[in-house]
Motif scaffolding. Sequence first.
Motif, PDB file in Angstrom:
ATOM      1  N   ILE A 206     -47.200 -72.545 -59.374  1.00  0.00           N
ATOM      2  CA  ILE A 206     -46.245 -73.521 -58.602  1.00  0.00           C
ATOM      3  C   ILE A 206     -45.779 -74.607 -59.724  1.00  0.00           C
ATOM      4  N   GLY A 207     -44.495 -74.698 -60.030  1.00  0.00           N
ATOM      5  CA  GLY A 207     -44.051 -75.755 -60.613  1.00  0.00           C
ATOM      6  C   GLY A 207     -43.240 -76.839 -59.801  1.00  0.00           C
ATOM      7  N   GLU A 208     -43.464 -78.284 -60.117  1.00  0.00           N
ATOM      8  CA  GLU A 208     -43.028 -79.394 -59.309  1.00  0.00           C
ATOM      9  C   GLU A 208     -42.706 -80.356 -60.132  1.00  0.00           C
ATOM     10  N   PHE A 209     -41.551 -81.296 -59.809  1.00  0.00           N
ATOM     11  CA  PHE A 209     -41.291 -82.128 -60.757  1.00  0.00           C
ATOM     12  C   PHE A 209     -40.992 -83.535 -59.975  1.00  0.00           C
ATOM     13  N   ASN A 210     -41.768 -84.424 -60.125  1.00  0.00           N
ATOM     14  CA  ASN A 210     -41.555 -86.097 -59.332  1.00  0.00           C
ATOM     15  C   ASN A 210     -40.400 -86.761 -60.201  1.00  0.00           C
ATOM     16  N   ARG A 211     -39.195 -86.903 -59.717  1.00  0.00           N
ATOM     17  CA  ARG A 211     -38.022 -87.539 -60.330  1.00  0.00           C
ATOM     18  C   ARG A 211     -38.580 -89.134 -60.578  1.00  0.00           C
ATOM     19  N   ALA A 212     -39.332 -89.619 -59.531  1.00  0.00           N
ATOM     20  CA  ALA A 212     -39.702 -90.968 -59.372  1.00  0.00           C
ATOM     21  C   ALA A 212     -40.496 -91.517 -60.681  1.00  0.00           C
ATOM     22  N   THR A 213     -41.361 -90.667 -60.887  1.00  0.00           N
ATOM     23  CA  THR A 213     -42.419 -90.743 -61.838  1.00  0.00           C
ATOM     24  C   THR A 213     -42.135 -90.403 -63.225  1.00  0.00           C
ATOM     25  N   GLY A 214     -41.431 -89.039 -62.967  1.00  0.00           N
ATOM     26  CA  GLY A 214     -41.277 -88.362 -64.553  1.00  0.00           C
ATOM     27  C   GLY A 214     -42.303 -87.147 -64.541  1.00  0.00           C
ATOM     28  N   GLU A 215     -43.078 -87.294 -63.682  1.00  0.00           N
ATOM     29  CA  GLU A 215     -44.288 -86.210 -63.769  1.00  0.00           C
ATOM     30  C   GLU A 215     -44.308 -84.986 -63.661  1.00  0.00           C
ATOM     31  N   HIS A 216     -44.225 -83.833 -64.382  1.00  0.00           N
ATOM     32  CA  HIS A 216     -44.251 -82.472 -64.019  1.00  0.00           C
ATOM     33  C   HIS A 216     -45.727 -82.034 -63.667  1.00  0.00           C
ATOM     34  N   THR A 217     -46.044 -81.194 -62.664  1.00  0.00           N
ATOM     35  CA  THR A 217     -47.120 -80.620 -62.138  1.00  0.00           C
ATOM     36  C   THR A 217     -47.146 -79.199 -62.099  1.00  0.00           C
ATOM     37  N   LEU A 218     -48.147 -78.414 -62.575  1.00  0.00           N
ATOM     38  CA  LEU A 218     -48.045 -77.079 -62.628  1.00  0.00           C
ATOM     39  C   LEU A 218     -49.629 -76.662 -62.078  1.00  0.00           C
ATOM     40  N   TYR A 219     -49.349 -76.105 -60.910  1.00  0.00           N
ATOM     41  CA  TYR A 219     -50.595 -75.493 -60.217  1.00  0.00           C
ATOM     42  C   TYR A 219     -50.603 -73.923 -60.910  1.00  0.00           C
ATOM     43  N   THR A 220     -51.927 -73.488 -61.107  1.00  0.00           N
ATOM     44  CA  THR A 220     -51.681 -72.220 -61.938  1.00  0.00           C
ATOM     45  C   THR A 220     -53.113 -71.580 -61.816  1.00  0.00           C
ATOM     46  N   THR A 221     -53.138 -70.219 -62.052  1.00  0.00           N
ATOM     47  CA  THR A 221     -54.387 -69.398 -61.778  1.00  0.00           C
ATOM     48  C   THR A 221     -54.947 -69.652 -63.212  1.00  0.00           C
ATOM     49  N   SER A 222     -55.720 -70.439 -63.767  1.00  0.00           N
ATOM     50  CA  SER A 222     -55.865 -70.561 -65.191  1.00  0.00           C
ATOM     51  C   SER A 222     -57.439 -70.897 -65.201  1.00  0.00           C
ATOM     52  N   GLN A 223     -57.833 -70.261 -66.441  1.00  0.00           N
ATOM     53  CA  GLN A 223     -59.424 -70.483 -66.814  1.00  0.00           C
ATOM     54  C   GLN A 223     -59.602 -71.777 -67.543  1.00  0.00           C
ATOM     55  N   ASN A 224     -58.327 -72.195 -68.090  1.00  0.00           N
ATOM     56  CA  ASN A 224     -58.391 -73.368 -69.006  1.00  0.00           C
ATOM     57  C   ASN A 224     -57.048 -74.317 -68.832  1.00  0.00           C
ATOM     58  N   PRO A 225     -56.964 -75.129 -67.809  1.00  0.00           N
ATOM     59  CA  PRO A 225     -55.789 -75.933 -67.652  1.00  0.00           C
ATOM     60  C   PRO A 225     -55.332 -76.722 -68.976  1.00  0.00           C
ATOM     61  N   HIS A 226     -56.404 -77.399 -69.477  1.00  0.00           N
ATOM     62  CA  HIS A 226     -55.801 -78.205 -70.691  1.00  0.00           C
ATOM     63  C   HIS A 226     -55.154 -77.443 -71.610  1.00  0.00           C
ATOM     64  N   VAL A 227     -55.729 -76.023 -71.829  1.00  0.00           N
ATOM     65  CA  VAL A 227     -55.180 -75.369 -73.084  1.00  0.00           C
ATOM     66  C   VAL A 227     -53.636 -74.795 -72.686  1.00  0.00           C
ATOM     67  N   ILE A 228     -53.530 -74.917 -71.292  1.00  0.00           N
ATOM     68  CA  ILE A 228     -52.209 -74.314 -70.857  1.00  0.00           C
ATOM     69  C   ILE A 228     -51.188 -75.726 -71.128  1.00  0.00           C
ATOM     70  N   ARG A 229     -51.697 -76.730 -70.839  1.00  0.00           N
ATOM     71  CA  ARG A 229     -51.090 -78.032 -70.975  1.00  0.00           C
ATOM     72  C   ARG A 229     -50.633 -78.377 -72.346  1.00  0.00           C
ATOM     73  N   LEU A 230     -51.170 -78.121 -73.291  1.00  0.00           N
ATOM     74  CA  LEU A 230     -51.046 -78.239 -74.471  1.00  0.00           C
ATOM     75  C   LEU A 230     -50.016 -77.193 -74.948  1.00  0.00           C
ATOM     76  N   LEU A 231     -50.323 -75.921 -74.754  1.00  0.00           N
ATOM     77  CA  LEU A 231     -49.556 -74.814 -75.281  1.00  0.00           C
ATOM     78  C   LEU A 231     -48.004 -74.909 -74.727  1.00  0.00           C
ATOM     79  N   MET A 232     -48.017 -75.015 -73.354  1.00  0.00           N
ATOM     80  CA  MET A 232     -46.659 -75.001 -72.568  1.00  0.00           C
ATOM     81  C   MET A 232     -45.984 -76.548 -73.045  1.00  0.00           C
ATOM     82  N   GLY A 233     -46.746 -77.594 -72.976  1.00  0.00           N
ATOM     83  CA  GLY A 233     -46.177 -78.876 -73.085  1.00  0.00           C
ATOM     84  C   GLY A 233     -45.561 -78.744 -74.470  1.00  0.00           C
ATOM     85  N   ALA A 234     -46.331 -78.671 -75.697  1.00  0.00           N
ATOM     86  CA  ALA A 234     -46.019 -79.059 -76.916  1.00  0.00           C
ATOM     87  C   ALA A 234     -45.039 -77.844 -77.390  1.00  0.00           C
ATOM     88  N   PHE A 235     -45.257 -76.804 -77.161  1.00  0.00           N
ATOM     89  CA  PHE A 235     -44.759 -75.507 -77.895  1.00  0.00           C
ATOM     90  C   PHE A 235     -43.517 -74.771 -76.859  1.00  0.00           C
TER      91      PHE A 235
END
Lengths: 793, 163
Positions: A206-235
Amino acid sequence: MPSIGTPVRRREDYRFLTGQGTYTDDINRPGQLHAYILRSPHANARINAIDTSAAKTAPGVVAVFTGADMAADGIGGLPCGWLINSKDGSPMKEPAHPVLVTDRVRHVGDHVAVVLAESLAQARDAAEKIAVDYAVEPAVVDVAAALQPGAPQVWPAEAPGNVCYDWHLGDGAAVDAAFATAAKIVKLDLVNNRLIPNAMEPRAAIGEFNRATGEHTLYTTSQNPHVIRLLMGAFVLHIPEARLRVVAPDVGGGFGSKIYHYAEEAIVTWAAPKVRRPVKWTAERSESFMSDAHGRDHVTHVELALDAGAKFLALKVSTIANMGAYLSTFATCIPTYLYGTLLAGTYTTPAVYVETKAVFTHTVPVDAYRGAGRPEATFLLERIVDLAADELGLDPGELRRRNFVAADAFPYQTPVALQYDSGDYQTTLRMAQEAAGYAGFEARRQEAARRGKLRGIGIATYIEACGIAPSAVVGSLGARAGLFESAAVRVHPTGSVTILTGSHSHGQGHETTFAQLVSDGLGIPIESIEIVHGDTAKIPYGMGTYGSRSIAVGGSAIVKAMDKVIAKGRKIAAHLLEASEADVEFKDGAFTVAGTDRSKTLGEVALTAYVPHNFPHDELEPGLDETAFYDPKNFTFPSGAHIAEVEIDPDTGHLTVINFTASDDFGRIINPMIVAGQVHGGLAQGIGQALLEGCVYDKATGQLLTGSYNDYAMPRADDLPNFALSTHVTLCTHNPLGVKGCGEAGAIGAPAAIANAIVDALKPLGVRHVEMPATPEKLWRVIQEHKAPLAAE
Amino acid sequence: MQKTVSLTVNGKPATATVEGRTLLVQLLREILGLTGTHVGCDTSQCGACVVHVDGEAVKSCTLLAVQAEGRNILTIEGVATGDTLHPMQEAFRDNHALQCGFCTPGMVMSALDLVKNNPNPSEREIREYLEGNLCRCTGYHNIVLAIKAGADAMRGAAPAAAE
């Protein structure tokens, strides 16, 4: 009473047993749209045009996006996390891995377009209205065919000949020299069958964007949320980490398949701000079959050289490994550094040489699946050892004993890079043999023969490299990430404790095991401890759970953070007790001046830390909240011996696993109940690989023939035996708990044990090897083929 | 085409407007918010969605919501009494018969159905009955033990001696 070593019942069970777990698909965000991914029906096709106009005006549809829309936004491809260099030093071929394709599809299930609609049914209906003009071209799905001249090319310009890399490890000259002097050489060709992981919870995002804060949130079926944040955010999406939160809530099993960064995560996160609504996607099981990374899929030739005393002189292995159409996150390290390095196994083989050719095919990407490289290594090694025993007329257990690394030989440096820290292979094999009634087997074989049945017994010993991994070591081998783990120990003002861990639990029971660690470490009841994981907004930067690393790396990080808390607490207590810090001991949750009854509980010290009226301000900051990062000094090396006993009906090929015995060395065990559960599950997956499971693609069309539970045989309750387990402990020498990890052992040892038992059962027919999965049909055919010549004699 | 369906769920009346194609499991999860019932496949094989319909175990992905008109549905959310787990739920916890928890609601609902029809099932009967429930975590070993223990507890029998 220490908690470590006791079968504490799981704290997470209440919510799961009452239907109150929160899995990603259970989450609904206000105003959310539903995403449906249009997938390729073809294995290899050029896309001439995509017409989405009819879909865009279908009822309920808010948007339809294709790869062109993502390209226009400058969206990057999905990155691969491990660089492998070929023998000649050239880097692996690393073609683009688009989130949504633009000009070509490369496997059935490839991502063509996404429809966003008010309901999932509307999105699915509208997807049928998307007209894609495909020019279908020939496809190649199996690895041996992919290397043939004239084979269809997955990446003609980027990876000519379908080769991703041609890697090797070990001293080839030493191996050749040993073979030249060998008294006996045994050779075998074998296949490690392709598997589909099938965690029971399909992937969701589930992807969500808060226009007021500029924050993106991803709820996901992951074994490693920080790895997803790094890969998806940076690359991929170029979102600063500070504005990207990734939440992996309750996750319904992973087994490796939920490590990777998948296209759907990027799609929902990218689409949410464009449509100004949250976007939810949940895989149908059919989509899981054709979009979750698959496992295994090796074709191998192995040769073992022995001297006249049946000591192993050298091992030579040549493997072709399937990468699929694109490189998944950790795909490239599986058939190399998680495979070749394990080929010494439990043995003193002085020279080992392995070469692995990784090839692209028109199939779903292949990546780590429970065991990841280590089951493949164990399977070939334990098969060739059994074959050698048979050809030499030796008992398979005896041949192994002659070649084991001795219990007093540790640390033991293998010829393939690893240094084992501890183990006792003779003992685990002896325990397994005793428990399995190995010595009395021949009587059981004869009894079965009188009933017209073929009975066999098979041993597999294994070693695995877990506790992944020392960052500097893996970095030097091509890893593009560190593999430490983090933990924070937050002692609250009244003495309860929150543990923030970078490990992720998707069935492993961390909320219980980690609480046991902390309960003993800080001397407080488990009820006073909360374990928090899976949310990048809460936990320190952590690497997640895979490779049986949670207790060895994540648990060690918790210990390190507790040590910091205790060190600071001791200073505070010394101040309060007007004693010298050196005289203050911490035990059972209290700081005591040695030899006196003057003491302060952890709660009293915590209260002082947060209400610092009488506090050593010159020396300390207020608060009692410490974070630690633990980078392991070495891998851990769980090991053990598995013994399977099977009975085959020669008339039908039907096989029954009569019993399965496992004796494992996992180092110190925190919760024996949870450890046994981990072994059970691993064994079921290993036996599934050996007897039932196999991913099949149609060679002519590249269609996935095993695309549902109708066609892909998952182990069911009546396919499996009860398991007889025991453990023997040699401590890991380089982490503070002495732990090794237990999550993958079953899947590593079981396939070879079962395969060896089958071949043992069929030995009277002259059968030398049976490929997995050994289905009744396959066994029946093997029996018929071998019976015919016997009958003719 | 929208239709109204009225049914009883966990002892409480519920009314919802659904499409003709809406499945019972979708009604439960998406409209009534009872997300304890899970969807693990699309071919009615995994059993994660098992609920009881008028006392019979049913895969709620095999029933249209409109077919549940007037029926009495029990989901995993309705099995415990207040905060007290049902003996079968307790047996699952005590025997470590769940890991990720995803198949668990369906397993418990199936186990209750088995024990209703066979109060003292053998290991073989339990394994065969679980044909329609897939678990990827446990290897079934502890699920079988739990169902045996849960059945014993429901009969009021003394628990079998620990193995």
